[in-house]
Design a protein around this motif. Structure first.
Motif, PDB file in Angstrom:
ATOM      1  N   SER A  13       0.710  -1.325   0.013  1.00  0.00           N
ATOM      2  CA  SER A  13      -0.162   0.062  -0.079  1.00  0.00           C
ATOM      3  C   SER A  13       0.734   1.255  -0.041  1.00  0.00           C
ATOM      4  O   SER A  13       0.329   2.296  -0.123  1.00  0.00           O
ATOM      5  CB  SER A  13      -1.070  -0.107   1.204  1.00  0.00           C
ATOM      6  N   SER A  14       2.079   1.326   0.272  1.00  0.00           N
ATOM      7  CA  SER A  14       2.940   2.246   0.035  1.00  0.00           C
ATOM      8  C   SER A  14       3.320   2.740  -0.979  1.00  0.00           C
ATOM      9  O   SER A  14       3.264   4.063  -1.330  1.00  0.00           O
ATOM     10  CB  SER A  14       4.406   2.158   1.005  1.00  0.00           C
ATOM     11  N   ILE A  15       2.985   1.896  -2.201  1.00  0.00           N
ATOM     12  CA  ILE A  15       3.126   2.301  -3.494  1.00  0.00           C
ATOM     13  C   ILE A  15       2.011   3.287  -3.812  1.00  0.00           C
ATOM     14  O   ILE A  15       1.985   4.434  -4.423  1.00  0.00           O
ATOM     15  CB  ILE A  15       3.234   1.154  -4.484  1.00  0.00           C
ATOM     16  N   LEU A  16       0.729   2.655  -3.677  1.00  0.00           N
ATOM     17  CA  LEU A  16      -0.435   3.558  -4.030  1.00  0.00           C
ATOM     18  C   LEU A  16      -0.808   4.745  -3.025  1.00  0.00           C
ATOM     19  O   LEU A  16      -1.045   5.639  -3.313  1.00  0.00           O
ATOM     20  CB  LEU A  16      -1.723   2.568  -3.690  1.00  0.00           C
ATOM     21  N   GLY A  17      -0.248   4.600  -1.436  1.00  0.00           N
ATOM     22  CA  GLY A  17      -0.373   5.284  -0.600  1.00  0.00           C
ATOM     23  C   GLY A  17       0.387   6.628  -0.792  1.00  0.00           C
ATOM     24  O   GLY A  17      -0.050   7.783  -0.216  1.00  0.00           O
ATOM     25  N   GLN A  18       1.401   6.528  -1.620  1.00  0.00           N
ATOM     26  CA  GLN A  18       2.057   7.841  -1.643  1.00  0.00           C
ATOM     27  C   GLN A  18       1.653   9.066  -2.144  1.00  0.00           C
ATOM     28  O   GLN A  18       1.989  10.214  -1.813  1.00  0.00           O
ATOM     29  CB  GLN A  18       3.654   7.571  -2.147  1.00  0.00           C
ATOM     30  N   SER A  19       0.662   8.634  -3.165  1.00  0.00           N
ATOM     31  CA  SER A  19      -0.036   9.964  -3.457  1.00  0.00           C
ATOM     32  C   SER A  19      -0.996  10.748  -2.573  1.00  0.00           C
ATOM     33  O   SER A  19      -1.147  11.681  -2.631  1.00  0.00           O
ATOM     34  CB  SER A  19      -0.742   9.678  -4.935  1.00  0.00           C
ATOM     35  N   PHE A  20      -1.242  10.056  -1.604  1.00  0.00           N
ATOM     36  CA  PHE A  20      -2.048  10.744  -0.519  1.00  0.00           C
ATOM     37  C   PHE A  20      -1.187  11.603   0.447  1.00  0.00           C
ATOM     38  O   PHE A  20      -1.839  12.228   1.090  1.00  0.00           O
ATOM     39  CB  PHE A  20      -3.111   9.435   0.115  1.00  0.00           C
ATOM     40  N   PHE A  21      -0.211  11.088   0.842  1.00  0.00           N
ATOM     41  CA  PHE A  21       0.798  11.340   1.646  1.00  0.00           C
ATOM     42  C   PHE A  21       1.747  12.217   1.405  1.00  0.00           C
ATOM     43  O   PHE A  21       2.880  12.187   1.989  1.00  0.00           O
ATOM     44  CB  PHE A  21       1.147  10.337   2.723  1.00  0.00           C
TER      45      PHE A  21
END
Length: 147
Positions: free
Chosen positions: A67-75
């Motif tokens: 989820s770090s791959i996908l989550g990076q755009s939110f953070f």
């Protein structure tokens, strides 16, 4: 892979998880298609049984790594008070080969297979030194929670 402290990225900037559910300590490498994380198995981990990280703990580590791959755009902005929710929508394939013990430092490597908006299909492997612990293909969904 050599773990060098000068290259650590604080995973708190990319995941909403906090103790006791945080199953990754540091991001060692991060791009739009790939992530590598490290995690030290400590004796107070909630997924321990007989001093070993359970299969559920390994799966949670894999999911958080992916989820770090996908989550990076939110953070992208660490100062923002972003809240997200994420789900494993599908485990396409999973193989568990061994369980790490208290004191082991595991490294998880994930690669993006495909993505459509906030849904992604990711391949991940976790290692204890050179020993393969788990291999998985999972689908994740992440979305921002509006206040």
């Amino acid at each position: 892979m050599e773990i060098r402290e000068d290259h650590f990225i604080n995973i708190h900037n990319f995941l909403p998880h906090r103790e006791p559910m945080l199953m990754a300590d540091y991001i060692l490498e991060l791009t739009q298609e790939k992530v590598v994380t490290s995690f030290e198995i400590k004796e107070d981990n909630i997924f321990l049984h007989n001093n070993e990280l359970t299969e559920a703990g390994l799966i949670e580590n894999v999911a958080q790594t992916c989820s770090s791959i996908l989550g990076q755009s939110f953070f992208e902005n660490p100062e923002a008070d972003t809240k997200v929710i994420g789900f494993i929508t599908n485990i396409k394939k999973i193989e568990v080969f061994a369980l790490p013990k208290v004191g082991d430092k595991i490294v998880s490597k994930a690669s993006l297979i495909s993505q459509f908006e906030n849904i992604c299909h990711i391949f991940c492997e976790t290692f204890n030194n050179d020993e393969l612990l788990i291999r998985a293909e999972i689908n994740l969904f992440i979305q921002e929670v509006k206040s």
